[in-house]
Design a protein around this motif. Structure first.
Motif, PDB file in Angstrom:
ATOM      1  N   SER A  11       0.839  -1.206   0.000  1.00  0.00           N
ATOM      2  CA  SER A  11       0.000   0.000   0.000  1.00  0.00           C
ATOM      3  C   SER A  11       0.867   1.247   0.000  1.00  0.00           C
ATOM      4  O   SER A  11       1.960   1.254   0.576  1.00  0.00           O
ATOM      5  N   GLN A  44      -3.672   4.625  11.806  1.00  0.00           N
ATOM      6  CA  GLN A  44      -3.302   3.479  10.980  1.00  0.00           C
ATOM      7  C   GLN A  44      -1.821   3.178  11.166  1.00  0.00           C
ATOM      8  O   GLN A  44      -1.151   2.728  10.237  1.00  0.00           O
ATOM      9  N   TYR A  63      -1.006  -0.504  10.636  1.00  0.00           N
ATOM     10  CA  TYR A  63      -1.252  -0.884   9.231  1.00  0.00           C
ATOM     11  C   TYR A  63      -0.108  -0.369   8.334  1.00  0.00           C
ATOM     12  O   TYR A  63       0.454  -1.133   7.540  1.00  0.00           O
ATOM     13  N   GLY A  64       0.230   0.917   8.469  1.00  0.00           N
ATOM     14  CA  GLY A  64       1.287   1.486   7.636  1.00  0.00           C
ATOM     15  C   GLY A  64       2.624   0.794   7.877  1.00  0.00           C
ATOM     16  O   GLY A  64       3.372   0.508   6.936  1.00  0.00           O
ATOM     17  N   VAL A  76       3.111  -2.257   8.953  1.00  0.00           N
ATOM     18  CA  VAL A  76       3.074  -3.616   8.380  1.00  0.00           C
ATOM     19  C   VAL A  76       3.330  -3.560   6.874  1.00  0.00           C
ATOM     20  O   VAL A  76       4.053  -4.390   6.313  1.00  0.00           O
ATOM     21  N   LYS A  77       2.762  -2.542   6.217  1.00  0.00           N
ATOM     22  CA  LYS A  77       2.943  -2.424   4.768  1.00  0.00           C
ATOM     23  C   LYS A  77       4.388  -2.025   4.430  1.00  0.00           C
ATOM     24  O   LYS A  77       4.919  -2.429   3.394  1.00  0.00           O
TER      25      LYS A  77
END
Ligand code: NAP
Length: 126
Positions: A5, A15, A18-19, A21-22
């Motif tokens: 992403s 996030q 999430y960020g 992990v990406k």
């Protein structure tokens, strides 16, 4: 193929995990790509920008922001499947310049700029 992403290029409020992990996924893909290329195994991190998927519809993303580049899931999947050997990273949906822009050295400016854009995209929390 790993699905990445643009969110993996800058930290974002609400996030953070999430960020991160990406970002991990992209660097992980680069390492695997190096390790496996002598074994004829393709590794590709397919980086998505905003894509009109059921999850994003559910999250209430504002797809109608003027100038927003919104990818259609079928197009993005087709693009990824056309480029397995173009790793380690393929930025789909015409978002290559957006990814490059997020790689600069002035992190405060970039993170704040991305944060402002995300605030327009995501509905505010109650
Ligand atoms: N949409 C965007 O704007 C966007 C942007 C950047 C990156 N991405 C990335 O694109 C990928 C797909 O996201 P999406 O937007 O398409 O989300 P989505 O619409 O929710 O699709 C997620 C898919 O993953 C499956 N799934 C979820 N949890 C699973 C589990 N524990 N085991 C196996 N399958 C599971 C779901 O299956 P079910 O339908 O059966 O639940 C669904 O098919 C993610 O990696 C996301 O980070 C999306």
């Amino acid at each position: 193929m790993l699905v990445g992403s643009l969110a993996g290029y800058t930290g974002s409020a609400r996030q953070s995990v999430y960020g991160a992990v990406k970002a991990f996924s992209r660097v992980f893909a680069e390492g695997l790509w190096l390790e496996l290329r002598d074994h004829d195994v393709d590794v590709l991190e397919l980086v998505l920008g905003v894509t009109r998927t059921p999850a994003m519809e559910r999250a209430g993303l504002n797809f109608d922001i003027p100038g927003l580049n919104v990818g259609e899931p079928d197009d993005i999947a087709r693009e990824g499947l056309a480029h397995p050997a173009d790793g380690p990273v393929w930025v789909a949906g015409g978002n290559a310049s957006a990814a490059a822009k997020r790689n600069g050295a002035d992190r405060a400016k970039l993170v704040l700029g991305a944060h402002e854009a995300m605030s327009r995209l995501l509905p505010t929390s109650p």
